[in-house]
Scaffold this motif. Structure first.
Motif, short mmCIF file in Angstrom:
data_model
loop_
_atom_site.label_atom_id
_atom_site.label_comp_id
_atom_site.label_asym_id
_atom_site.label_seq_id
_atom_site.Cartn_x
_atom_site.Cartn_y
_atom_site.Cartn_z
N MET A 166 0.83 -1.18 0.00
CA MET A 166 0.00 0.00 0.00
C MET A 166 0.88 1.25 0.00
N ALA A 167 0.73 2.07 -1.02
CA ALA A 167 1.50 3.30 -1.12
C ALA A 167 0.58 4.50 -0.91
N THR A 168 1.13 5.55 -0.37
CA THR A 168 0.42 6.81 -0.24
C THR A 168 0.72 7.67 -1.45
N VAL A 169 -0.30 8.08 -2.16
CA VAL A 169 -0.13 8.90 -3.36
C VAL A 169 -0.57 10.32 -3.07
N ARG A 170 0.31 11.26 -3.34
CA ARG A 170 -0.01 12.67 -3.17
C ARG A 170 -0.23 13.27 -4.56
N LEU A 171 -1.35 13.97 -4.72
CA LEU A 171 -1.72 14.58 -6.00
C LEU A 171 -1.67 16.09 -5.88
N GLY A 187 -10.41 14.83 -6.56
CA GLY A 187 -11.18 15.31 -5.43
C GLY A 187 -10.50 15.08 -4.11
N SER A 188 -9.22 14.77 -4.14
CA SER A 188 -8.47 14.51 -2.92
C SER A 188 -6.99 14.74 -3.19
N SER A 189 -6.28 15.20 -2.17
CA SER A 189 -4.85 15.44 -2.32
C SER A 189 -4.01 14.24 -1.90
N ARG A 190 -4.62 13.29 -1.22
CA ARG A 190 -3.86 12.14 -0.72
C ARG A 190 -4.73 10.89 -0.81
N LEU A 191 -4.19 9.85 -1.43
CA LEU A 191 -4.89 8.57 -1.57
C LEU A 191 -3.95 7.43 -1.20
N SER A 192 -4.51 6.35 -0.71
CA SER A 192 -3.74 5.13 -0.47
C SER A 192 -4.13 4.12 -1.54
N VAL A 193 -3.14 3.66 -2.30
CA VAL A 193 -3.40 2.80 -3.45
C VAL A 193 -2.51 1.58 -3.38
N GLU A 194 -3.08 0.41 -3.68
CA GLU A 194 -2.31 -0.82 -3.68
C GLU A 194 -1.71 -1.09 -5.05
N GLY A 195 -0.52 -1.67 -5.05
CA GLY A 195 0.15 -2.05 -6.29
C GLY A 195 1.55 -2.52 -5.99
N SER A 196 2.12 -3.29 -6.90
CA SER A 196 3.48 -3.81 -6.68
C SER A 196 4.54 -2.92 -7.31
N GLU A 233 1.75 0.33 -11.66
CA GLU A 233 0.46 -0.25 -11.28
C GLU A 233 -0.34 0.72 -10.43
N VAL A 234 0.34 1.45 -9.58
CA VAL A 234 -0.34 2.44 -8.75
C VAL A 234 -0.92 3.55 -9.62
N VAL A 235 -0.12 4.05 -10.55
CA VAL A 235 -0.59 5.12 -11.44
C VAL A 235 -1.73 4.62 -12.33
N ASP A 236 -1.62 3.39 -12.83
CA ASP A 236 -2.66 2.83 -13.68
C ASP A 236 -3.98 2.67 -12.92
N ALA A 237 -3.89 2.29 -11.65
CA ALA A 237 -5.11 2.15 -10.85
C ALA A 237 -5.83 3.49 -10.71
N LEU A 238 -5.04 4.55 -10.50
CA LEU A 238 -5.63 5.89 -10.43
C LEU A 238 -6.23 6.30 -11.77
N SER A 239 -5.53 5.99 -12.85
CA SER A 239 -5.99 6.37 -14.19
C SER A 239 -7.29 5.68 -14.54
N VAL A 257 7.14 -0.97 -5.34
CA VAL A 257 6.48 -0.21 -4.29
C VAL A 257 6.48 -1.02 -3.00
N GLU A 258 6.86 -0.39 -1.93
CA GLU A 258 6.84 -1.03 -0.61
C GLU A 258 5.78 -0.35 0.25
N ASP A 259 5.39 -1.01 1.33
CA ASP A 259 4.42 -0.41 2.24
C ASP A 259 4.92 0.94 2.74
N ASP A 260 4.00 1.89 2.81
CA ASP A 260 4.28 3.24 3.33
C ASP A 260 5.14 4.08 2.40
N ASP A 261 5.41 3.61 1.18
CA ASP A 261 6.07 4.48 0.20
C ASP A 261 5.17 5.66 -0.12
#
Length: 370
Positions: free
Chosen positions: A40-45, A54-63, A67-73, A102-106
C-alpha cells in the motif's frame, strides 16, 4: 476497519476512507479487487490531478509505481490519464520510473507541469536537464573536431537516441511504434547524402516512408494507423534532420560555417529556454519567447563574429526560432498525445524535439537564403 461490500464502486474499486467513502475524503484508499496483499502506497496529488481526483492524498495498492498510477488512471477516467502522462513521478523524494517497486508506506507524488516554467520540486537534480546538456556538449566537441565521419556518427547517434526516447514514451502510452524501422531511416539519412549529394535528402525522406510502411506490412503489431502515422512522421523528421546536418557540413553547403552557426544557435537558444522553464520563476517570461529571441540573436551574433552574411543569417535565425517553438508542439503531440505549448513534455530528450525539426529544415533553408 476493512472496507464494506457496499463500498464497492461500479468501476470495480473499493474505497476505504478514514472520514467517508468517496474520492473526496482525505486519506481515501483505492484497492482493486484481486490485488489485496500488494503493498500500500500513499499517493499525493497536486494541481489539476488533485482537482480531478477530489483529494490530495490517496492510499493505493500495487506492486510497482506503474500499477499504482494505472489504478488511479482507470478510476478517474480519460481526463486524469491525459494529465498524468505529462506529470513527473516521485517516490520517497526521488524521481521514479514506472517499473520501480512499491513497498508499504512508500510515498508517491504526481506533479503535473506548471505553466510558465515553474517546477514544483527543485531540490533534486533533474535528469531531463542534465541529459540534453551533456548531449549538446558532445555535439559541440565533435563539430569542433572538423571530422566528417565523426560528425555523421554523432548525428546518427543523437537522432537515434531521440527516436528511442520517443518510442519509450509511446510505449508508456500503450502505443506500438516501429522504432527499428525509423532507426533504419536515420542511418539512410546519413549514408545517402554521401553518395547522392543534395538529392540524398529527398531520397532519404522517401526511404523513411517506405521502410516504416514496409515495417507495418511485415509486423502485424504495427499495422494500425495509430502506429504507422507517428512512425512515418518521426521517420521523415529523423531522416531529413540527419541528411540535412550531414549536407550542411559537406562541400555542397553554401557556407563552410553553416554548421557552426546552427550548433551555436540551437544550443544557446535551447539552453536559455530550459533555464527559464526549469530554474527561473519570472512573471511574463515564458521559455518559448526566450528560445525564439535567443535563436535570432545568436544567429546574428555568430554571423558578426565570423564575418558572414548578417542579413542572410538573420532570416536563418528566424527560421530556426520558429522551428524550435513548433517542434515543442510536435513533441507534445508525439509524446503525450495532445498538442500543448504550456505543459512540460515528458522524455529525457524532449528538449531536442525543436532541434530535430530545425535540423530537418536547416540545409534547405540555408541553400535558399544564403
Amino acid at each position: 476497519m476493512g472496507p464494506r461490500l457496499s463500498e464497492l464502486t461500479t468501476e470495480g474499486y473499493i474505497f476505504a476512507a478514514g472520514s467517508g467513502t468517496h474520492a473526496g475524503a482525505s486519506d481515501d484508499r483505492i484497492i482493486k479487487p484481486g490485488t489485496l496483499g500488494f503493498h500500500m502506497a500513499t499517493v499525493r496529488l497536486f494541481a489539476r490531478l488533485r482537482e480531478m481526483a477530489g483529494s490530495s492524498r490517496l492510499s493505493v495498492e500495487g506492486s510497482t509505481v506503474g500499477e499504482v498510477v494505472d489504478a488511479l488512471s482507470e478510476k478517474f477516467g480519460p481526463g486524469f490519464v491525459a494529465a498524468v502522462v505529462t506529470a513527473r513521478i516521485w517516490r520517497n523524494g526521488e524521481e521514479a520510473e514506472r517499473t520501480d517497486p512499491v513497498e508499504d508506506d512508500d510515498e508517491i507524488a504526481l506533479l503535473p507541469p506548471v505553466s510558465g516554467g515553474v517546477t514544483t520540486v527543485r531540490s533534486v537534480p533533474q535528469v531531463g536537464l542534465v541529459v540534453p546538456l551533456l548531449t549538446a556538449a558532445v555535439v559541440i566537441f565533435i563539430n569542433a573536431r572538423g571530422d566528417d565521419a565523426w560528425w555523421a556518427a554523432a548525428v546518427v547517434g543523437v537522432t537515434g537516441a531521440w527516436v528511442v526516447d520517443i518510442a519509450t514514451r509511446m510505449d508508456m502510452r500503450a502505443r506500438s511504434f516501429p522504432a527499428l524501422g525509423v532507426l533504419v531511416a536515420v542511418v539512410a539519412g546519413a549514408a545517402l547524402p554521401h553518395t547522392l549529394g543534395v538529392v540524398g535528402i529527398s531520397v532519404a525522406v522517401a526511404m523513411a516512408v517506405i521502410v516504416v510502411l514496409a515495417w507495418g506490412v511485415g509486423f502485424e503489431g504495427h499495422r494500425s494507423v495509430d502506429s504507422l502515422a507517428p512512425g512515418v512522421m518521426v521517420g521523415i523528421l529523423a531522416a531529413a534532420a540527419t541528411a540535412s546536418l550531414v549536407l550542411a557540413r559537406s562541400a555542397v553547403s553554401p557556407d563552410p560555417r553553416a554548421m557552426d552557426v546552427f550548433v551555436l544557435t540551437v544550443v544557446i537558444a535551447t539552453a536559455a529556454g530550459l533555464v527559464v522553464e526549469r530554474l527561473v520563476a519570472v512573471p511574463f517570461l515564458d521559455p518559448f519567447t526566450v528560445t525564439a529571441i535567443t535563436a535570432i540573436l545568436a544567429a546574428v551574433a555568430a554571423a558578426f563574429f565570423w564575418d558572414l552574411d548578417v542579413a542572410g543569417y538573420l532570416l536563418v535565425g528566424l527560421g530556426i526560432a520558429i522551428t524550435l517553438v513548433a517542434g515543442r508542439g510536435l513533441g507534445s503531440l508525439l509524446r503525450a498525445g495532445n498538442l500543448s505549448l504550456t505543459d512540460r513534455v515528458p522524455g529525457y530528450l524532449a528538449s531536442f524535439d525543436g532541434a530535430l525539426l530545425a535540423a530537418a529544415l536547416y540545409f534547405p533553408l540555408v541553400r535558399l537564403v544564403l
